[in-house]
Design a protein around this motif. Structure first.
Motif, PDB file in Angstrom:
ATOM      1  N   VAL A   1       3.046  21.230  10.328  1.00  0.00           N
ATOM      2  CA  VAL A   1       4.493  21.413  10.203  1.00  0.00           C
ATOM      3  C   VAL A   1       5.277  20.239  10.789  1.00  0.00           C
ATOM      4  O   VAL A   1       6.263  19.788  10.190  1.00  0.00           O
ATOM      5  N   ASP A   2       4.874  19.741  11.923  1.00  0.00           N
ATOM      6  CA  ASP A   2       5.616  18.633  12.541  1.00  0.00           C
ATOM      7  C   ASP A   2       5.611  17.392  11.653  1.00  0.00           C
ATOM      8  O   ASP A   2       6.631  16.710  11.529  1.00  0.00           O
ATOM      9  N   VAL A   3       4.479  17.118  11.027  1.00  0.00           N
ATOM     10  CA  VAL A   3       4.394  15.960  10.126  1.00  0.00           C
ATOM     11  C   VAL A   3       5.255  16.207   8.892  1.00  0.00           C
ATOM     12  O   VAL A   3       5.993  15.324   8.453  1.00  0.00           O
ATOM     13  N   ILE A   4       5.190  17.414   8.346  1.00  0.00           N
ATOM     14  CA  ILE A   4       5.979  17.751   7.163  1.00  0.00           C
ATOM     15  C   ILE A   4       7.467  17.602   7.449  1.00  0.00           C
ATOM     16  O   ILE A   4       8.212  17.063   6.622  1.00  0.00           O
ATOM     17  N   ARG A   5       7.903  18.060   8.604  1.00  0.00           N
ATOM     18  CA  ARG A   5       9.325  17.917   8.976  1.00  0.00           C
ATOM     19  C   ARG A   5       9.739  16.450   8.980  1.00  0.00           C
ATOM     20  O   ARG A   5      10.835  16.102   8.574  1.00  0.00           O
ATOM     21  N   GLY A   6       8.848  15.592   9.422  1.00  0.00           N
ATOM     22  CA  GLY A   6       9.139  14.159   9.447  1.00  0.00           C
ATOM     23  C   GLY A   6       9.251  13.540   8.066  1.00  0.00           C
ATOM     24  O   GLY A   6       9.837  12.463   7.909  1.00  0.00           O
ATOM     25  N   LEU A   7       8.708  14.222   7.071  1.00  0.00           N
ATOM     26  CA  LEU A   7       8.748  13.708   5.695  1.00  0.00           C
ATOM     27  C   LEU A   7       9.945  14.221   4.902  1.00  0.00           C
ATOM     28  O   LEU A   7      10.100  13.875   3.739  1.00  0.00           O
ATOM     29  N   ARG A   8      10.786  15.007   5.504  1.00  0.00           N
ATOM     30  CA  ARG A   8      11.948  15.555   4.790  1.00  0.00           C
ATOM     31  C   ARG A   8      12.791  14.490   4.093  1.00  0.00           C
ATOM     32  O   ARG A   8      13.193  14.692   2.945  1.00  0.00           O
ATOM     33  N   PRO A   9      13.064  13.348   4.728  1.00  0.00           N
ATOM     34  CA  PRO A   9      13.860  12.331   4.024  1.00  0.00           C
ATOM     35  C   PRO A   9      13.183  11.831   2.743  1.00  0.00           C
ATOM     36  O   PRO A   9      13.854  11.572   1.738  1.00  0.00           O
TER      37      PRO A   9
ATOM     38  N   VAL B   1      11.057  13.592   0.844  1.00  0.00           N
ATOM     39  CA  VAL B   1      11.151  14.675  -0.131  1.00  0.00           C
ATOM     40  C   VAL B   1      12.558  14.696  -0.723  1.00  0.00           C
ATOM     41  O   VAL B   1      12.736  14.873  -1.931  1.00  0.00           O
ATOM     42  N   ALA B   2      13.561  14.484   0.118  1.00  0.00           N
ATOM     43  CA  ALA B   2      14.939  14.452  -0.369  1.00  0.00           C
ATOM     44  C   ALA B   2      15.131  13.331  -1.389  1.00  0.00           C
ATOM     45  O   ALA B   2      15.782  13.521  -2.424  1.00  0.00           O
ATOM     46  N   LYS B   3      14.550  12.160  -1.126  1.00  0.00           N
ATOM     47  CA  LYS B   3      14.631  11.038  -2.077  1.00  0.00           C
ATOM     48  C   LYS B   3      13.975  11.403  -3.406  1.00  0.00           C
ATOM     49  O   LYS B   3      14.491  11.098  -4.474  1.00  0.00           O
ATOM     50  N   ALA B   4      12.806  12.042  -3.329  1.00  0.00           N
ATOM     51  CA  ALA B   4      12.088  12.424  -4.552  1.00  0.00           C
ATOM     52  C   ALA B   4      12.906  13.407  -5.375  1.00  0.00           C
ATOM     53  O   ALA B   4      12.986  13.298  -6.606  1.00  0.00           O
ATOM     54  N   MET B   5      13.511  14.383  -4.723  1.00  0.00           N
ATOM     55  CA  MET B   5      14.303  15.378  -5.441  1.00  0.00           C
ATOM     56  C   MET B   5      15.567  14.749  -6.030  1.00  0.00           C
ATOM     57  O   MET B   5      15.962  15.063  -7.159  1.00  0.00           O
ATOM     58  N   ALA B   6      16.190  13.828  -5.295  1.00  0.00           N
ATOM     59  CA  ALA B   6      17.365  13.133  -5.807  1.00  0.00           C
ATOM     60  C   ALA B   6      16.990  12.269  -7.013  1.00  0.00           C
ATOM     61  O   ALA B   6      17.724  12.232  -8.016  1.00  0.00           O
TER      62      ALA B   6
ATOM     63  N   ILE C   1       0.826  -1.211   0.000  1.00  0.00           N
ATOM     64  CA  ILE C   1       0.000   0.000   0.000  1.00  0.00           C
ATOM     65  C   ILE C   1       0.862   1.262   0.000  1.00  0.00           C
ATOM     66  O   ILE C   1       0.393   2.345   0.318  1.00  0.00           O
ATOM     67  N   THR C   2       2.128   1.081  -0.387  1.00  0.00           N
ATOM     68  CA  THR C   2       3.028   2.223  -0.477  1.00  0.00           C
ATOM     69  C   THR C   2       2.506   3.183  -1.541  1.00  0.00           C
ATOM     70  O   THR C   2       2.228   2.773  -2.669  1.00  0.00           O
ATOM     71  N   PRO C   3       2.376   4.463  -1.207  1.00  0.00           N
ATOM     72  CA  PRO C   3       1.884   5.409  -2.219  1.00  0.00           C
ATOM     73  C   PRO C   3       2.928   5.641  -3.306  1.00  0.00           C
ATOM     74  O   PRO C   3       4.135   5.548  -3.064  1.00  0.00           O
ATOM     75  N   SER C   4       2.452   5.918  -4.509  1.00  0.00           N
ATOM     76  CA  SER C   4       3.373   6.313  -5.572  1.00  0.00           C
ATOM     77  C   SER C   4       3.902   7.699  -5.222  1.00  0.00           C
ATOM     78  O   SER C   4       3.388   8.375  -4.312  1.00  0.00           O
ATOM     79  N   TRP C   5       4.904   8.173  -5.947  1.00  0.00           N
ATOM     80  CA  TRP C   5       5.430   9.507  -5.667  1.00  0.00           C
ATOM     81  C   TRP C   5       4.380  10.572  -5.941  1.00  0.00           C
ATOM     82  O   TRP C   5       4.324  11.589  -5.257  1.00  0.00           O
ATOM     83  N   GLY C   6       3.513  10.360  -6.927  1.00  0.00           N
ATOM     84  CA  GLY C   6       2.434  11.314  -7.183  1.00  0.00           C
ATOM     85  C   GLY C   6       1.461  11.367  -6.020  1.00  0.00           C
ATOM     86  O   GLY C   6       1.017  12.446  -5.599  1.00  0.00           O
TER      87      GLY C   6
END
Length: 75
Positions: free
Chosen positions: A27-35, A37-42, A7-12
């Protein structure tokens, strides 16, 4: 053999979730998603670099996937 459901979401789908969280100021949840987002940008940068080596079929496939994932995000 055990059966599992992925059930892993696609990047979209992840993009839609992230935007909804940002717009609701979680904001706290968004901060937890930084890794993630970094993977998506890489991954986006890697695609940009390697796409110069793609065949026409590979370009069509990438274009199709990008269109599908953008639609999931409302574009």
């Amino acid at each position: 053999m055990s059966k599992t459901i992925d059930i892993t979401p696609s990047w979209g789908e992840f993009g839609s979730i992230y935007v909804n969280l940002a717009e609701s100021k979680q904001v706290d949840v968004i901060r937890g998603l930084r890794p993630e987002v970094a993977k998506a940008m890489a991954a986006a940068e890697a695609l940009k670099v390697v796409q110069t080596t793609f065949t026409e079929d590979q370009h069509r496939l990438v274009s199709s996937i990008i269109s599908k994932e953008l639609k999931k995000q409302g574009y």
